[in-house]
Design a protein around this motif. Structure first.
Motif, PDB file in Angstrom:
ATOM      1  N   ILE A 206       0.836  -1.202   0.000  1.00 49.69           N
ATOM      2  CA  ILE A 206       0.000   0.000   0.000  1.00 49.69           C
ATOM      3  C   ILE A 206       0.870   1.251   0.000  1.00 49.69           C
ATOM      4  N   ALA A 207       1.934   1.231   0.793  1.00 53.40           N
ATOM      5  CA  ALA A 207       2.822   2.394   0.869  1.00 53.40           C
ATOM      6  C   ALA A 207       3.495   2.660  -0.474  1.00 53.40           C
ATOM      7  N   ILE A 208       3.975   1.616  -1.124  1.00 55.89           N
ATOM      8  CA  ILE A 208       4.628   1.787  -2.424  1.00 55.89           C
ATOM      9  C   ILE A 208       3.632   2.303  -3.459  1.00 55.89           C
ATOM     10  N   ALA A 209       2.432   1.713  -3.473  1.00 60.09           N
ATOM     11  CA  ALA A 209       1.415   2.160  -4.431  1.00 60.09           C
ATOM     12  C   ALA A 209       1.032   3.615  -4.184  1.00 60.09           C
ATOM     13  N   ALA A 210       0.906   3.994  -2.916  1.00 57.80           N
ATOM     14  CA  ALA A 210       0.554   5.376  -2.589  1.00 57.80           C
ATOM     15  C   ALA A 210       1.673   6.331  -2.995  1.00 57.80           C
ATOM     16  N   PHE A 211       2.920   5.953  -2.728  1.00 53.29           N
ATOM     17  CA  PHE A 211       4.049   6.802  -3.086  1.00 53.29           C
ATOM     18  C   PHE A 211       4.092   7.030  -4.595  1.00 53.29           C
ATOM     19  N   LEU A 212       3.925   5.957  -5.376  1.00 59.22           N
ATOM     20  CA  LEU A 212       3.971   6.087  -6.830  1.00 59.22           C
ATOM     21  C   LEU A 212       2.803   6.917  -7.348  1.00 59.22           C
ATOM     22  N   THR A 213       1.611   6.719  -6.785  1.00 57.48           N
ATOM     23  CA  THR A 213       0.440   7.465  -7.235  1.00 57.48           C
ATOM     24  C   THR A 213       0.588   8.952  -6.954  1.00 57.48           C
TER      25      THR A 213
END
Length: 285
Positions: A206-213
């Motif tokens: 979730i953290a990686i997806a949020a950072f990329l988004t």
């Protein structure tokens, strides 16, 4: 019996087809990045020479040094991008984790429609909501601040994060919570000391997806909600290259690759959690 990987069940000619398909896919994905890196190593007067040479005759890192002089605030732009994406990711994880736990464990009225509403939010892009978001940011006095870019980014990552992390938490056995509750632990203590550690691979995803988004959406939000250079993130800072009479392509590519470094570092440190989170529950022993 020890489980074997599915790839070992293929015949030799099937393996050739699988790896050939992967090679073609990786070529089309990585070729633009490799070409962009080659452009950053070429002098500007060699980029439009005929015939075009893919490999530079005299590769140089001059563009990586010259870009700092051409865009004096480039370091500030990079810092702003990391700050906006970092704070947005932290807020997203803080809000998503307890919400996903509630949707995974508790039965309450309206849970299904609310999850459906979260899914429907993903159908709208940031461009469609720019005008209402601008009016909302202006009413709260957030225009020309970091929060004008952080708040919309967090708002767009929370619905997807809840769906993904809820699915992961559903795989955690309820017996672990029940055992802690029987021993006298409170619900919050059980969530903090039992659920969160077990859900760390999912939280990392979730953290990686949020950072990329948030990192990717900075351009459209910053261009609309911010006009001060000290708050500009990297995508808008790079846009300054296109605002001149001549585009310095080699320096633009060099600055772009420097801008990719924060994302690369995030993957470097969280890749083992990412793999664990994406493969959890995929194989049963």
């Amino acid at each position: 019996m020890k489980p074997t990987a599915r790839i070992h069940h293929y015949k030799w000619y099937e393996l050739i087809g699988v790896y050939a398909g992967l090679a073609v896919f990786l070529f089309f994905v990585l070729a633009p990045f490799f070409e962009g890196f080659m452009v950053s190593l070429k002098p500007l007067n060699h980029l439009f020479s005929a015939p075009y040479r893919f490999w530079p005759e005299d590769p140089s890192l001059a563009a990586y040094f010259d870009m700092w002089e051409r865009v004096p605030l480039l370091g500030r732009y990079i810092f702003n991008s990391i700050l906006i994406a970092g704070i947005g990711t932290a807020l997203s994880v803080i809000f998503v984790t307890p919400a996903a736990y509630a949707f995974a464990r508790f039965e309450f009225k309206g849970r299904g429609p609310l999850l459906g509403a979260f899914l429907a939010v993903n159908m709208f892009s940031g461009a469609v909501l720019l005008i209402p978001l601008f009016r909302l940011m202006r009413s709260f006095g957030l225009i020309n601040t970091y929060f004008a870019m952080i708040v919309p980014g967090v708002a767009f990552t929370i619905p997807t994060g809840i769906w993904l992390l809820r699915t992961y938490m559903l795989r955690i056995p309820r017996e672990l919570e029940e055992a802690a509750l029987v021993d006298g632990a409170s619900r919050f203590y059980t969530f903090r000391r039992v659920i969160v550690p077990l859900a760390m691979p999912g939280i990392a995803v979730i953290a990686i997806a949020a950072f990329l988004t948030i990192y990717a959406q900075q351009f459209i939000f910053a261009l609309t909600f911010n006009s001060k250079s000290e708050y500009m993130p990297l995508p808008v800072g790079l846009y300054a290259f296109f605002g001149r009479q001549e585009v310095i392509w080699n320096e633009l590519m060099a600055a772009s690759f420097v801008g990719i470094l924060p994302v690369f570092i995030v993957f470097l440190f969280l890749q083992r959690y990412l793999v664990a989170g994406m493969t959890a529950g995929a194989v049963k022993t």
